[in-house]
Design a protein around this motif. Structure first.
Motif, PDB file in Angstrom:
ATOM      1  N   SER A   1      -6.353  -7.479  15.510  1.00 50.40           N
ATOM      2  CA  SER A   1      -7.441  -8.325  15.005  1.00 50.40           C
ATOM      3  C   SER A   1      -7.207  -8.762  13.562  1.00 50.40           C
ATOM      4  N   THR A   2      -6.254  -8.112  12.887  1.00 44.44           N
ATOM      5  CA  THR A   2      -5.947  -8.483  11.497  1.00 44.44           C
ATOM      6  C   THR A   2      -4.779  -9.470  11.400  1.00 44.44           C
ATOM      7  N   PHE A   3      -4.217  -9.847  12.554  1.00 46.57           N
ATOM      8  CA  PHE A   3      -3.084 -10.773  12.548  1.00 46.57           C
ATOM      9  C   PHE A   3      -3.582 -12.219  12.569  1.00 46.57           C
ATOM     10  N   ASN A   4      -4.337 -12.575  11.574  1.00 45.47           N
ATOM     11  CA  ASN A   4      -4.855 -13.943  11.447  1.00 45.47           C
ATOM     12  C   ASN A   4      -5.190 -14.212   9.988  1.00 45.47           C
ATOM     13  N   ASN A   5      -5.783 -15.365   9.745  1.00 45.25           N
ATOM     14  CA  ASN A   5      -6.192 -15.743   8.383  1.00 45.25           C
ATOM     15  C   ASN A   5      -5.042 -15.667   7.378  1.00 45.25           C
ATOM     16  N   PHE A   6      -3.832 -16.036   7.826  1.00 44.78           N
ATOM     17  CA  PHE A   6      -2.679 -15.920   6.932  1.00 44.78           C
ATOM     18  C   PHE A   6      -2.726 -16.912   5.770  1.00 44.78           C
ATOM     19  N   ARG A   7      -3.510 -17.957   5.920  1.00 43.02           N
ATOM     20  CA  ARG A   7      -3.676 -18.894   4.800  1.00 43.02           C
ATOM     21  C   ARG A   7      -4.405 -18.238   3.634  1.00 43.02           C
TER      22      ARG A   7
ATOM     23  N   ILE B   1      -3.158  -3.717   0.049  1.00 41.53           N
ATOM     24  CA  ILE B   1      -2.759  -4.037  -1.320  1.00 41.53           C
ATOM     25  C   ILE B   1      -3.059  -5.504  -1.581  1.00 41.53           C
ATOM     26  N   ASN B   2      -3.546  -5.801  -2.753  1.00 43.06           N
ATOM     27  CA  ASN B   2      -3.836  -7.179  -3.142  1.00 43.06           C
ATOM     28  C   ASN B   2      -2.766  -7.701  -4.092  1.00 43.06           C
ATOM     29  N   TYR B   3      -2.428  -8.965  -3.917  1.00 45.07           N
ATOM     30  CA  TYR B   3      -1.370  -9.593  -4.711  1.00 45.07           C
ATOM     31  C   TYR B   3      -1.874 -10.851  -5.403  1.00 45.07           C
ATOM     32  N   LYS B   4      -1.110 -11.273  -6.393  1.00 52.32           N
ATOM     33  CA  LYS B   4      -1.341 -12.534  -7.076  1.00 52.32           C
ATOM     34  C   LYS B   4      -0.405 -13.594  -6.494  1.00 52.32           C
TER      35      LYS B   4
ATOM     36  N   GLY C   1      -0.907  -7.436   8.196  1.00 58.26           N
ATOM     37  CA  GLY C   1      -2.236  -7.926   8.518  1.00 58.26           C
ATOM     38  C   GLY C   1      -2.948  -8.482   7.308  1.00 58.26           C
ATOM     39  N   THR C   2      -4.138  -9.015   7.534  1.00 59.98           N
ATOM     40  CA  THR C   2      -4.935  -9.628   6.479  1.00 59.98           C
ATOM     41  C   THR C   2      -6.358  -9.086   6.521  1.00 59.98           C
ATOM     42  N   THR C   3      -6.900  -8.715   5.379  1.00 60.05           N
ATOM     43  CA  THR C   3      -8.296  -8.284   5.301  1.00 60.05           C
ATOM     44  C   THR C   3      -9.199  -9.512   5.225  1.00 60.05           C
ATOM     45  N   LYS C   4     -10.485  -9.282   5.333  1.00 59.69           N
ATOM     46  CA  LYS C   4     -11.444 -10.388   5.273  1.00 59.69           C
ATOM     47  C   LYS C   4     -11.476 -11.046   3.901  1.00 59.69           C
ATOM     48  N   THR C   5     -11.003 -10.326   2.891  1.00 55.74           N
ATOM     49  CA  THR C   5     -11.006 -10.868   1.528  1.00 55.74           C
ATOM     50  C   THR C   5      -9.629 -11.348   1.083  1.00 55.74           C
ATOM     51  N   GLY C   6      -8.678 -11.426   2.023  1.00 61.55           N
ATOM     52  CA  GLY C   6      -7.356 -11.947   1.686  1.00 61.55           C
ATOM     53  C   GLY C   6      -6.358 -10.907   1.239  1.00 61.55           C
ATOM     54  N   GLY C   7      -6.709  -9.632   1.323  1.00 64.39           N
ATOM     55  CA  GLY C   7      -5.757  -8.579   0.986  1.00 64.39           C
ATOM     56  C   GLY C   7      -4.709  -8.419   2.073  1.00 64.39           C
ATOM     57  N   THR C   8      -3.605  -7.777   1.734  1.00 66.91           N
ATOM     58  CA  THR C   8      -2.511  -7.572   2.674  1.00 66.91           C
ATOM     59  C   THR C   8      -2.564  -6.164   3.240  1.00 66.91           C
ATOM     60  N   ILE C   9      -2.475  -6.051   4.578  1.00 71.10           N
ATOM     61  CA  ILE C   9      -2.459  -4.754   5.238  1.00 71.10           C
ATOM     62  C   ILE C   9      -1.039  -4.455   5.695  1.00 71.10           C
TER      63      ILE C   9
ATOM     64  N   LYS D   1       6.300  -4.068  -0.146  1.00 80.53           N
ATOM     65  CA  LYS D   1       6.736  -5.438  -0.443  1.00 80.53           C
ATOM     66  C   LYS D   1       8.247  -5.503  -0.566  1.00 80.53           C
ATOM     67  N   THR D   2       8.843  -4.538  -1.244  1.00 78.68           N
ATOM     68  CA  THR D   2      10.294  -4.510  -1.421  1.00 78.68           C
ATOM     69  C   THR D   2      11.003  -4.363  -0.086  1.00 78.68           C
ATOM     70  N   ALA D   3      10.506  -3.490   0.776  1.00 75.83           N
ATOM     71  CA  ALA D   3      11.127  -3.311   2.091  1.00 75.83           C
ATOM     72  C   ALA D   3      11.109  -4.607   2.885  1.00 75.83           C
ATOM     73  N   VAL D   4       9.976  -5.288   2.877  1.00 68.55           N
ATOM     74  CA  VAL D   4       9.837  -6.537   3.629  1.00 68.55           C
ATOM     75  C   VAL D   4      10.818  -7.592   3.121  1.00 68.55           C
ATOM     76  N   MET D   5      10.860  -7.785   1.820  1.00 70.83           N
ATOM     77  CA  MET D   5      11.678  -8.863   1.263  1.00 70.83           C
ATOM     78  C   MET D   5      13.165  -8.517   1.249  1.00 70.83           C
ATOM     79  N   MET D   6      13.495  -7.257   1.018  1.00 70.10           N
ATOM     80  CA  MET D   6      14.909  -6.875   1.028  1.00 70.10           C
ATOM     81  C   MET D   6      15.498  -6.929   2.426  1.00 70.10           C
TER      82      MET D   6
END
Length: 243
Positions: free
Chosen positions: A50-56, A107-110, A83-91, A157-162
Motif C-alpha cells: 500500500s506504500t508503493f505509490n505517491n512517488f511524485r 527517513i525524510n530527504y531534501k 515505499g512512500t509515507t503520506k507526508t512524502g517520507g521514504t520507507i 540510501k548508499t546501498a540503493v545508489m551504489m
C-alpha cells in the motif's frame, strides 16, 4: 534432583550446588519460571504494498529519477521495496531472506538528496502496535545469495545508489553504525567487502572479522585525511565526488 545447573542460561538460569554452613545443607533457591520467547512478528504484505505509490511526493525517489532516470529509479524501487509515507517520507522496508517484512524505516530527504535532519526517522511497526515484537535485519537482505559478492555499508540510501554505480555487488545496509551484531551477520551467506563510514573502520573490521576473505575498504578514511571529503562521509560521498 535439586542440585545442578540448567543449560538454558538465558531463559532459566537455575544453578544450585550444595552449600555447607557448619554441618548443615542449605536449601536450594527456587528455579525461575520458564517464560517462552515471544514469536517474531512481521508486517503484512498488504501494508507494505500500500506504500508503493505517491512517488511524485517521495523526495528521495524524485532524486533517484533526477540522478539515474525514471526507469532506473523504478527498478531500484522494485528491487529494494522503497515505499512512500503520506507526508512524502521514504520507507526503506527490511525484508529478510524468507521474503518476510520485519519493519520499515522512514527517513525524510531534501531535494538535493541529503537527509532532512529537522525531521526524525521512525519505524513503521510502531504505528501498527506499540508492543509489536519485531527483529530488524539488514536492508536489502532479501537480495543476497551465495553466488554474488555482497557489499555492506551503513546508509540505506548508499546501498540503493551504489547498486547502480557498482552492480558487481549485492549492496546491503546496516541502517546505523551500531547495528552490526552476530544475529544480523549470521543471516548473511557471505560477506565480501565492507564499506565503513569515516571513523567506523576499526569497529566494523572487528565486527566482521569472522567472514573469510572479506575486505575492508580504506578509501573513505584516506579521502577524509587528504581533505577530499568531510569527516563522517561514506563511500557514496566519495563516489559522487569522483563523478
Amino acid at each position: 534432583e535439586k542440585w545442578g545447573r540448567c543449560e538454558r542460561k538465558d531463559s532459566c538460569g537455575y544453578c544450585e550446588y550444595p552449600k555447607i554452613k557448619g554441618n548443615e545443607w542449605q536449601p536450594p533457591r527456587e528455579p525461575k519460571p520458564y517464560i517462552p520467547p515471544k514469536q517474531t512478528e512481521y508486517v503484512s504484505r498488504e501494508i507494505v504494498e500500500s506504500t508503493f505509490n505517491n512517488f511524485r511526493q517521495n523526495i528521495f525517489f524524485q532524486y533517484l529519477v533526477k540522478t539515474f532516470g525514471g526507469q532506473v529509479a523504478m527498478d531500484l524501487q522494485s528491487n529494494y521495496n522503497i515505499g512512500t509515507t503520506k507526508t512524502g517520507g521514504t520507507i526503506f522496508w527490511q525484508q529478510d531472506r524468507g521474503n518476510r517484512f520485519r519493519t520499515g524505516k522512514v527517513i525524510n530527504y531534501k531535494p538535493d538528496g541529503h537527509r532532512d535532519k529537522d525531521k526524525f526517522s521512525w519505524f513503521v511497526h510502531k504505528k501498527i502496535r506499540e508492543d509489536f515484537n519485531y527483529q530488524q535485519c539488514f536492508f536489502g537482505l532479501h537480495l543476497v545469495s551465495v553466488e554474488k559478492p555482497i557489499a555492506l555499508c551503513e546508509s540505506e540510501k548508499t546501498a540503493v545508489m551504489m547498486s547502480v554505480y557498482e552492480p558487481q555487488f549485492t549492496w546491503i545496509a546496516s541502517g546505523g553504525s551500531e547495528m552490526l551484531n552476530d544475529i544480523r551477520l549470521a543471516e548473511l551467506p557471505r560477506l565480501d567487502k565492507v564499506f565503513a563510514d569515516n571513523g567506523q573502520f576499526e569497529k566494523w573490521a572487528k565486527a566482521t572479522r569472522n567472514f573469510a576473505g572479506r575486505q575492508m575498504d580504506v578509501t573513505v578514511d584516506q579521502a577524509v585525511k587528504s581533505g577530499l571529503i568531510e569527516k563522517g562521509s561514506d563511500i557514496l560521498d566519495l563516489y559522487q565526488l569522483k563523478k
